[in-house]
Motif scaffolding. Structure first.
Motif, PDB file in Angstrom:
ATOM      1  N   THR A   1     -23.190  75.231  46.937  1.00  0.00           N
ATOM      2  CA  THR A   1     -21.834  74.684  46.872  1.00  0.00           C
ATOM      3  C   THR A   1     -20.982  75.445  45.873  1.00  0.00           C
ATOM      4  O   THR A   1     -19.809  75.742  46.123  1.00  0.00           O
ATOM      5  N   ARG A   2     -21.559  75.796  44.736  1.00  0.00           N
ATOM      6  CA  ARG A   2     -20.824  76.553  43.715  1.00  0.00           C
ATOM      7  C   ARG A   2     -20.396  77.913  44.269  1.00  0.00           C
ATOM      8  O   ARG A   2     -19.245  78.331  44.108  1.00  0.00           O
ATOM      9  N   VAL A   3     -21.316  78.598  44.943  1.00  0.00           N
ATOM     10  CA  VAL A   3     -20.997  79.910  45.519  1.00  0.00           C
ATOM     11  C   VAL A   3     -19.935  79.759  46.606  1.00  0.00           C
ATOM     12  O   VAL A   3     -18.978  80.549  46.675  1.00  0.00           O
TER      13      VAL A   3
ATOM     14  N   ARG B   1     -17.591  77.522  46.862  1.00  0.00           N
ATOM     15  CA  ARG B   1     -16.292  77.271  46.234  1.00  0.00           C
ATOM     16  C   ARG B   1     -15.705  78.543  45.624  1.00  0.00           C
ATOM     17  O   ARG B   1     -14.507  78.806  45.733  1.00  0.00           O
ATOM     18  N   LYS B   2     -16.549  79.319  44.965  1.00  0.00           N
ATOM     19  CA  LYS B   2     -16.070  80.579  44.375  1.00  0.00           C
ATOM     20  C   LYS B   2     -15.552  81.512  45.465  1.00  0.00           C
ATOM     21  O   LYS B   2     -14.496  82.130  45.322  1.00  0.00           O
TER      22      LYS B   2
ATOM     23  N   VAL C   1     -26.668  72.560  44.967  1.00  0.00           N
ATOM     24  CA  VAL C   1     -25.660  72.728  43.910  1.00  0.00           C
ATOM     25  C   VAL C   1     -25.237  74.192  43.804  1.00  0.00           C
ATOM     26  O   VAL C   1     -24.047  74.508  43.714  1.00  0.00           O
ATOM     27  N   VAL C   2     -26.207  75.090  43.855  1.00  0.00           N
ATOM     28  CA  VAL C   2     -25.909  76.528  43.768  1.00  0.00           C
ATOM     29  C   VAL C   2     -25.128  76.976  44.997  1.00  0.00           C
ATOM     30  O   VAL C   2     -24.133  77.700  44.889  1.00  0.00           O
TER      31      VAL C   2
ATOM     32  N   ASP D   1     -21.866  86.488  38.836  1.00  0.00           N
ATOM     33  CA  ASP D   1     -20.719  85.838  38.208  1.00  0.00           C
ATOM     34  C   ASP D   1     -19.481  86.031  39.086  1.00  0.00           C
ATOM     35  O   ASP D   1     -19.522  86.720  40.113  1.00  0.00           O
ATOM     36  N   HIS D   2     -18.398  85.415  38.679  1.00  0.00           N
ATOM     37  CA  HIS D   2     -17.159  85.438  39.451  1.00  0.00           C
ATOM     38  C   HIS D   2     -16.680  86.873  39.698  1.00  0.00           C
ATOM     39  O   HIS D   2     -16.292  87.220  40.817  1.00  0.00           O
TER      40      HIS D   2
ATOM     41  N   GLY E   1     -26.102  83.578  44.208  1.00  0.00           N
ATOM     42  CA  GLY E   1     -26.252  82.438  43.309  1.00  0.00           C
ATOM     43  C   GLY E   1     -26.309  82.841  41.852  1.00  0.00           C
ATOM     44  O   GLY E   1     -25.927  82.070  40.972  1.00  0.00           O
TER      45      GLY E   1
END
Length: 64
Positions: A8-10, A12-13, A5-6, A43-44, A40
């Motif tokens: 994938t989030r990174v 995508r960002k 999950v982490v 922040d953005h 991970g």
């Protein structure tokens, strides 16, 4: 860096951030972005700063 999950989030960002910066690259350029373990927790805004710094080193350093 973390679980799926982490990661994938990174991913995508980073995809979103690099889209806004593609115009800085020469047409046909290939870029590989490797996220380090701390990504991970970043922040953005931090990911954007890190990506900008990496691109500056790449483009300003004469590398192609």
């Amino acid at each position: 860096m973390g679980g799926a999950v982490v990661r994938t989030r990174v991913k995508r960002k980073l995809r979103h951030l690099i889209r806004d910066r593609l115009s800085r690259l020469a047409p046909g350029s290939l870029v590989v972005v490797r996220a380090l373990p701390g990504a991970g927790d970043a922040d953005h805004a931090q990911l954007a700063r890190d990506l900008d710094a990496a691109l500056e080193r790449l483009l300003g350093g004469g590398a192609r």
